[in-house]
Write an enzyme that holds these catalytic residues in place. Sequence first.
Site, PDB file in Angstrom:
ATOM      1  N   MET A 163      24.632  33.372  22.160  1.00  0.00           N
ATOM      2  CA  MET A 163      24.929  31.945  22.237  1.00  0.00           C
ATOM      3  C   MET A 163      25.381  31.485  23.628  1.00  0.00           C
ATOM      4  SD  MET A 163      23.845  30.857  19.549  1.00  0.00           S
ATOM      5  CE  MET A 163      23.509  31.169  17.822  1.00  0.00           C
ATOM      6  N   ILE A 211      23.866  30.528  27.630  1.00  0.00           N
ATOM      7  CA  ILE A 211      22.619  30.204  28.323  1.00  0.00           C
ATOM      8  C   ILE A 211      22.565  30.975  29.631  1.00  0.00           C
ATOM      9  CG2 ILE A 211      21.339  28.324  29.437  1.00  0.00           C
ATOM     10  CD1 ILE A 211      22.472  26.509  27.223  1.00  0.00           C
ATOM     11  N   HIS A 221      14.515  32.116  17.748  1.00  0.00           N
ATOM     12  CA  HIS A 221      15.190  30.856  17.413  1.00  0.00           C
ATOM     13  C   HIS A 221      14.797  30.461  15.989  1.00  0.00           C
ATOM     14  CE1 HIS A 221      17.221  27.096  18.166  1.00  0.00           C
ATOM     15  NE2 HIS A 221      16.206  26.488  17.579  1.00  0.00           N
TER      16      HIS A 221
HETATM   17  C1  GAR Z   1      19.527  34.021  14.060  1.00  0.00           C
HETATM   18  O1  GAR Z   1      19.182  33.137  13.035  1.00  0.00           O
HETATM   19  C2  GAR Z   1      18.897  33.601  15.373  1.00  0.00           C
HETATM   20  O2  GAR Z   1      17.629  33.055  15.219  1.00  0.00           O
HETATM   21  C3  GAR Z   1      19.881  32.548  15.820  1.00  0.00           C
HETATM   22  O3  GAR Z   1      21.135  33.106  15.539  1.00  0.00           O
HETATM   23  C4  GAR Z   1      21.029  33.939  14.372  1.00  0.00           C
HETATM   24  C5  GAR Z   1      21.608  35.269  14.695  1.00  0.00           C
HETATM   25  O4  GAR Z   1      21.644  36.069  13.544  1.00  0.00           O
HETATM   26  N1  GAR Z   1      19.713  32.254  17.223  1.00  0.00           N
HETATM   27  C6  GAR Z   1      19.874  31.051  17.742  1.00  0.00           C
HETATM   28  O5  GAR Z   1      20.201  30.072  17.084  1.00  0.00           O
HETATM   29  C7  GAR Z   1      19.621  30.971  19.227  1.00  0.00           C
HETATM   30  N2  GAR Z   1      19.364  29.642  19.635  1.00  0.00           N
HETATM   31  P1  GAR Z   1      21.945  37.622  13.643  1.00  0.00           P
HETATM   32  O6  GAR Z   1      23.204  37.773  14.513  1.00  0.00           O
HETATM   33  O7  GAR Z   1      22.208  38.045  12.228  1.00  0.00           O
HETATM   34  O8  GAR Z   1      20.772  38.293  14.243  1.00  0.00           O
END
Ligand code: GAR
Length: 194
Positions: free
Chosen positions: A95, A97, A114
Amino acid sequence: MPRLTGVKKINIAVFLSGTGSNFKNLIKYSLKKNSKFKIRLAVSNKSNSKGLDYADKYKIDKKIINYLNIKDSEINILNVLKKNKIDVICLAGFMKILTSNFIKRFKGKIINIHPSLLPKYKGLNTHQRVIDNNEMFSGCTVHYVNSKLDSGKIILQKKVKVLKTDTSDKLAKRVLKQEHLLYLKALEKVLTNL
Ligand code: GAR
């Protein structure tokens, strides 16, 4: 049957901030005999990311970066990437950039997942916004990272139907299941074209 014994594996670093289900899924795949890559490093901006437990469990080096100062943090990350001979970076729920300076150093070698059908619903709270807009479909996207948020060239996407009964959490769960499959397919494609 071709034997991969002795073939050098591609070194991957996974950047994460949260639960780490994508990270865990990548690790599990990487342990298969014929996988082209090895996860060498986990980078997180949060020392309490649940995902870091998988680094411990699977004995993967981890680096926690406090991000108090972006420039110093990125220098720090670049050093640890170099030390671990990292070839490709997978962002998985990271999270923060990355600056264009950082991205230049790994041009075409940073990918992100994403939870939406980009270019729709960049940024945060994707699932709630999808539901509020009565979309029929959502999904997930794996894309190359460039200096604009969630905007790099798309590698692969998967559609997921939005149900009338969906809450943000329910939709997130179904999309996440597809993310796990999509990330592996997209990574395979990227590594084949390296
Ligand atoms: C996932 O849904 C991923 O796509 C999202 O965070 C989650 C992480 O899940 N990413 C974003 O929103 C990036 N913009 P995880 O920690 O269980 O893999």
